[in-house]
Design a protein around this motif. Structure first.
Motif: not given
Length: 371
Positions: A227-240
């Motif tokens: 049963i999943p709990l609260k979580s935080t998903e992070l997206t790392a920076p990238r450069l174009i």
């Protein structure tokens, strides 16, 4: 059909069910693209974009919208209509074209996903009447600001920023809210163009929360599902990084060539250049404009290594890529663009037809009435 839907939903939403950490492929719906012109050019766009889609590709390009507001609309269906993608953008020039404000809205959704949580009754029998369906949808609202800055050696220079709000929803089970910032710059010469964009500059986050009924929790427990709990998903920076150049062919044909390099810093990826420190994914695009009325476009991106065809013993790793084609037509203040794209690569095609519309909203004072 069922397997395809399950695959898509796992691909897009399963990372949110894990513990909080960086995800290499977080918020992937934000990488689909915006505008058929860009998608036909292999997503090589950050140096040349100058309409309202710049809020997606490079906010600095919004300064190309002058005098009148510009509107962009796009709809596309993926995976035989299972996934639906909608995009809309508005750019409004202000202060005598020195600044531009932008608003972009994106939605990617997979509908009619079977919920088989209660398919098996307590006595072990299967009851198909217990199957219900739900939808999974990703939303993003992007607020953009762009401004012309002091020219560099008489070359046009602009800067722009994005503030994006993200909302993701998986049926009644899970919801997430997120926030991120992008920044970009463009430098234009007579024929050349240079640009840089920092995506997820401050690290974009999605804060997930989950809601299950007692009956749903019981079913998950009995089937050995966590049963999943609260979580935080992070997206790392990238450069174009990007550059483009214009060539003139005769009196009526202008050719634009652009190349972009997508740099990520979260470990090795299956890209053309791959290392622990940085991975580089190139995008190459061409556009031929005939009298600035008719446009033909082509591009290549998504370079990856894959196993070649043949028996298991003699298979070798070969480079594959994703080709794109398209065209466009301009009539007064309206532009209609078309792209024929392949979501996978040339050996495993998933072709999609994409249309987009761009309109300059002419102000009343600019309309001449002929009696």
């Amino acid at each position: 059909m069922l397997n395809k839907k399950l695959f898509i939903i796992l691909l897009l939403f399963f990372p949110a069910l894990l513990f909080s950490q960086f995800r290499k492929y977080s918020n992937e719906f934000l990488n689909i693209g915006a505008g058929a012109r860009a998608m036909a050019m292999g997503s090589a766009q950050i140096a040349s974009v100058k309409n309202s889609t710049a809020g997606y590709w490079n906010p600095a390009g919004l300064v190309g919208v002058k005098d009148n507001p510009n509107v962009s609309l796009m709809h596309a269906s993926y995976f035989a209509g299972i996934g639906k993608y909608d995009y809309g953008a508005l750019a409004i020039p202000v202060q005598d074209n020195k600044r531009t404000l932008g608003l972009s809205v994106l939605r990617f959704a997979v509908d009619d996903i079977p919920n088989t949580l209660f398919l098996v009754e307590p006595d072990g029998s299967i009851n198909y009447n217990n199957i219900q369906t739900f939808s999974s949808a990703d939303y993003a609202v992007v607020f953009s600001f762009a401004q012309n800055l002091k020219p560099i050696k008489e070359h046009a220079f602009s800067f722009g920023v994005n503030a994006k709000v993200i909302h993701r929803k998986v049926g009644s089970f899970a919801t997430a809210w997120g926030f991120g910032i992008d920044a970009g710059a463009q430098l234009h010469g007579d024929k050349w163009h240079l640009a840089a964009v920092a995506k997820d500059l401050t690290t974009t986050f999605n804060a997930w929360s989950f809601k299950f009924t007692e009956r749903e929790k019981e079913a998950l427990y009995l089937t050995n599902n966590a049963i999943p709990l609260k979580s935080t998903e992070l997206t790392a920076p990238r450069l174009i990084l990007g550059g483009g150049y214009n060539f003139t062919l005769g009196k009526s044909v202008n050719l634009l060539a652009e190349a972009n390099l997508d740099l990520t810093f979260d470990g090795k990826r299956n890209t053309l250049i791959s290392s622990k420190a940085v991975s580089v994914d190139p995008h190459i695009g061409l556009e031929a404009a005939v009298k600035d009325v008719f446009f033909v476009r082509a591009g290549i991106n998504n370079f990856q290594k894959a196993l070649s065809d043949g028996d298991l013993i003699n298979q070798k790793k070969v480079w594959i890529y994703q080709p794109t084609l398209g065209a466009g037509f301009k009539l007064n203040n309206v532009v209609i663009d078309y792209a024929f794209t392949n979501l996978a690569n040339q050996s495993n095609p998933l072709y999609t037809h994409v249309f987009s519309l761009h309109v300059n909203l002419i102000k009343k004072e600019n309309i001449k009435i002929v009696k």
